[in-house]
Write an enzyme that holds these catalytic residues in place. Sequence first.
Site, PDB file in Angstrom:
ATOM      1  N   ASP A  78       0.818  -1.203   0.000  1.00  0.00           N
ATOM      2  CA  ASP A  78       0.000   0.000   0.000  1.00  0.00           C
ATOM      3  C   ASP A  78       0.855   1.257   0.000  1.00  0.00           C
ATOM      4  O   ASP A  78       2.021   1.260   0.407  1.00  0.00           O
ATOM      5  CB  ASP A  78      -0.970   0.016   1.180  1.00  0.00           C
ATOM      6  CG  ASP A  78      -0.287   0.013   2.537  1.00  0.00           C
ATOM      7  OD1 ASP A  78       0.703  -0.719   2.693  1.00  0.00           O
ATOM      8  OD2 ASP A  78      -0.747   0.749   3.444  1.00  0.00           O
ATOM      9  N   GLU A 131       0.053  -1.198   5.670  1.00  0.00           N
ATOM     10  CA  GLU A 131       1.150  -0.690   6.501  1.00  0.00           C
ATOM     11  C   GLU A 131       0.962   0.785   6.803  1.00  0.00           C
ATOM     12  O   GLU A 131       1.320   1.252   7.896  1.00  0.00           O
ATOM     13  CB  GLU A 131       2.485  -0.913   5.784  1.00  0.00           C
ATOM     14  CG  GLU A 131       3.715  -0.684   6.643  1.00  0.00           C
ATOM     15  CD  GLU A 131       4.215   0.752   6.682  1.00  0.00           C
ATOM     16  OE1 GLU A 131       5.078   1.068   7.519  1.00  0.00           O
ATOM     17  OE2 GLU A 131       3.736   1.577   5.861  1.00  0.00           O
TER      18      GLU A 131
END
Length: 358
Positions: A78, A131
């Site tokens: 991400d 994350e």
Amino acid sequence: MTATGATAETAAPAIAVGDLLLEMLAIPSPTGSEWRLAAALRERLAGAGFAAEIDPAGSVVATRGDGPRELMLLGHLDTVPGTIPPRLEAGRIHGRGAVDAKGPLAAAIAAVARRPLDPRTRLTVIGCVDEEGDSRGARQVATRPAPDTLIVLEPSGWEAVTVGYRGIVRAELRLEDALRHRAAPASTVADRLVALLARLQRDLDDRGAGRSSFHRADLRVTGLEVVGTGLREAALARLQFRLPPDLGSAALLDWLDRERGEAELLVQFAVDAVHTPRDSRAARALARAIRHRGGAPHQKVKTGTADMNLLVPRWGCPAVAYGPGDSHLDHTPEEAVDVEELERAVDVLDAALGGLSR
């Protein structure tokens, strides 16, 4: 889990790290929308000789080899929001995530793909989801048995190894009261909340006076909002605290609970700082590999937070963070990484894995 691919050969097909990174950058993956990149990367890795699957959280887990000793390289899929058209320009690859942290993940995949298989070793590459959010991917990974060594894939610059990150607490403070006329002498809920925030920031500034950025606590207000019903109004502040190693999240929240007064406190996410040994097996292997590639190895600590904060306390294995790229470009419109640096990082990771496999 959905699994595809298997490794039978001694060496996987070579992967050009710059091409792989451009492929990854072409698939936007802001936090919460990583599934397209995860699916594409699983297929790419399966075709390159990895055993690849999507775990229950949506992260990509890819393995080469089946030896008893696991060396894990863990990054994330991400990115923060924002569109930067992916492109190769003057030897630099531009795109959202080029530095944080698709570049480091691409380098690790290329390095693992070219490693000869060792019957003693299992190489695992993981691209986590979330994350940049609440580390949902890392929390799922943490349910696995601890690897023998963990390399977290975050930008450090190809000559540097990261051994520490500050902790983080994300929280909200909310203050509600009866609506007052704006010309009345009494303070509004917004006035009182702003005064509380200023006092909290002063207290943390006093605590951190004379300390380095890594060893001080910071408060950042990431959002302010006032809403009303016509009879009552509420002021809401979204907060982010960064914590040094000597201030745990529990102690920070105890202090905040004492100081908040009439404001309500809602805690959204909390993880403590992490600082790993500078002479760990992982740190030494990377230093040797950097030196072998002609670099001048050095270590650093970061003022941000990574999945290493969550995994190291859980597993207790030797761990560092490493990856190509200048972290000052994280989350910026100028995010880009040199192709030459990517290739050097691939060489370093390849050599370090060789050392750790012995």
